[in-house]
Design an enzyme around this catalytic site. Structure first.
Site, short mmCIF file in Angstrom:
data_model
loop_
_atom_site.label_atom_id
_atom_site.label_comp_id
_atom_site.label_asym_id
_atom_site.label_seq_id
_atom_site.Cartn_x
_atom_site.Cartn_y
_atom_site.Cartn_z
N LYS A 98 0.85 -1.18 0.00
CA LYS A 98 0.00 0.00 0.00
C LYS A 98 0.89 1.23 0.00
CE LYS A 98 -3.61 2.37 2.59
NZ LYS A 98 -4.58 2.29 3.69
N LYS B 133 -2.09 -1.49 -3.89
CA LYS B 133 -2.97 -0.33 -3.80
C LYS B 133 -2.17 0.95 -3.85
CE LYS B 133 -6.03 1.82 -0.46
NZ LYS B 133 -6.45 1.88 0.89
N1 LIG Z 1 -6.62 2.73 6.34
C1 LIG Z 1 -7.44 3.55 5.65
C2 LIG Z 1 -7.73 3.26 4.22
N2 LIG Z 1 -8.30 2.11 3.78
C3 LIG Z 1 -8.55 2.26 2.40
C4 LIG Z 1 -8.11 3.53 2.01
C5 LIG Z 1 -8.18 4.17 0.66
C6 LIG Z 1 -9.23 3.66 -0.28
C7 LIG Z 1 -9.55 4.58 -1.43
O1 LIG Z 1 -8.93 5.63 -1.65
O2 LIG Z 1 -10.47 4.22 -2.17
C8 LIG Z 1 -7.56 4.15 3.15
C9 LIG Z 1 -7.04 5.53 3.13
C10 LIG Z 1 -5.72 5.84 3.68
O3 LIG Z 1 -4.84 4.98 3.85
O4 LIG Z 1 -5.52 7.01 3.98
#
Ligand SMILES: NCc1[nH]cc(CCC(=O)O)c1CC(=O)O
Length: 333
Positions: free
Chosen positions: A202, A256
């Site tokens: 991520k 991601k």
């Molecule tokens: N832990 C939070 C989380 N879980 C999924 C997303 C993002 C999903 C999206 O942008 O569609 C995020 C945002 C972040 O890490 O700030």
């Protein structure tokens, strides 16, 4: 295998593209409803369907409406739905205790969905950000996001979700050691079949902007997430993360955001051959919708093409806000 085409005109690569039947016959990758995980946003109240401004077509749903959505998704054949709670400042504390409250928004929704739509897999998000006073995925001590103490809290959150009936847990926090800790706790608590889909690679991304609006995190977040989410310049590190998460007990891994990181998807699939997923995140969705609304692109075409790209890159499935729209389209075609 490296086929050498005979010279033109013996070889005409346009031959197999010349009719729809031949194109279908020679197509390597296809998108099906089985590839979809649908992320939805929960909020408190009853009968509430509240549009998310930066994500046209996406709503925050109260639990009763989320149940309706799950029933619809199950009827469409979507295999999994993923829950994210919208929270206000009143839900946020220093100790993030609401994260493992058995009756928090997510856990109530899991229970209600499992009753009304028992066949759809319910996925959750594990990270402290919805309940943290400063919007971070982990505890902040003297300006630092602390790892080990956060993992202890994540384990409590995971157990509460498993207890509520979640089928797939999605740790999205990027702390070190959380997969192993959660897996051990699940085994000890007699949840041997709960799946962990780790947000393994991520990245610290600008593409999460609309999501943070959707869950109420934009104003809560102080600073950025660069000390725990990955640097967009890195690729080898993603391989080490996947190896680590698999060794700790992850069943499935995720990359991601999605489209900007298809190279990572391909490397993961080629190197490990494990169930690999991509998250087509909020910013990707918003870009397609905004351009489509302006008439600058054909939204439907781009939606299908972008999702097929994940299959071509080796993904087994995609988390996408387009899931119900795609499922309907595939059903009609
Ligand atoms: N832990 C939070 C989380 N879980 C999924 C997303 C993002 C999903 C999206 O942008 O569609 C995020 C945002 C972040 O890490 O700030």
């Amino acid at each position: 295998m490296n086929p050498t085409p005979a010279p033109f005109p013996t070889t005409r690569l346009r031959r197999t593209r010349s009719t729809d039947a031949l194109r279908r016959l020679t197509r390597q990758n296809t998108l099906t409803v089985d590839d979809l995980i649908w992320p939805i946003f929960l909020r408190s109240g009853e009968g509430v369907v509240e549009p998310v401004g930066s994500m046209p077509g996406v709503n925050r749903l109260s639990v009763d409406k989320a149940v309706e959505a799950a029933v619809e998704a199950q009827a469409l054949g979507i295999p999994a739905i993923c829950l994210f709670p919208y929270t206000g400042m009143e839900d946020r504390t220093e100790d993030c205790a609401e994260a493992w409250n058995p009756d928090n928004l997510t856990n109530r929704a899991i229970r209600a969905i499992k009753v009304a739509a028992p066949d759809i897999a319910v996925m959750t998000d594990i990270a402290l950000d919805p309940y943290n006073i400063n919007g971070h995925d982990g505890y902040v001590r003297d300006g630092e996001i602390v790892n080990d103490e956060t993992v202890e809290a994540l384990v409590k959150m995971a157990l509460a979700q498993a207890e509520a009936g979640a089928n797939i847990l999605g740790p999205s926090d990027m702390m070190d050691g959380r997969i192993g800790a959660i897996r051990a706790a699940l085994e000890a608590a007699n949840h041997p079949n709960v799946v962990i889909l780790s947000y393994t690679a991520k990245y610290a991304s600008g593409f999460y902007g609309p999501f943070r609006d959707a869950v109420g995190a934009t104003s809560a977040l102080s600073g950025d997430k660069k000390t725990y989410q990955m640097d967009p310049g890195n690729s080898d590190e993603a391989m080490r993360l996947v190896a680590r998460d698999l060794a700790e007990g992850a069943d499935m891994v995720m990359v991601k955001p999605g489209l900007p990181y298809l190279d990572i998807c391909r490397r993961v699939k080629d190197s490990f051959g494990v169930p690999t997923y991509a998250y087509q995140v909020s910013g990707e969705y918003a870009m397609v919708q905004a351009a489509a609304q302006n008439g600058w692109i054909d939204g439907e075409k781009v939606m299908l093409e972008s999702l097929l790209a994940f299959k071509r890159a080796g993904c087994d499935g995609i988390l996408t806000y387009f899931a119900p729209a795609v499922a309907k389209l595939l059903q009609d075609s």
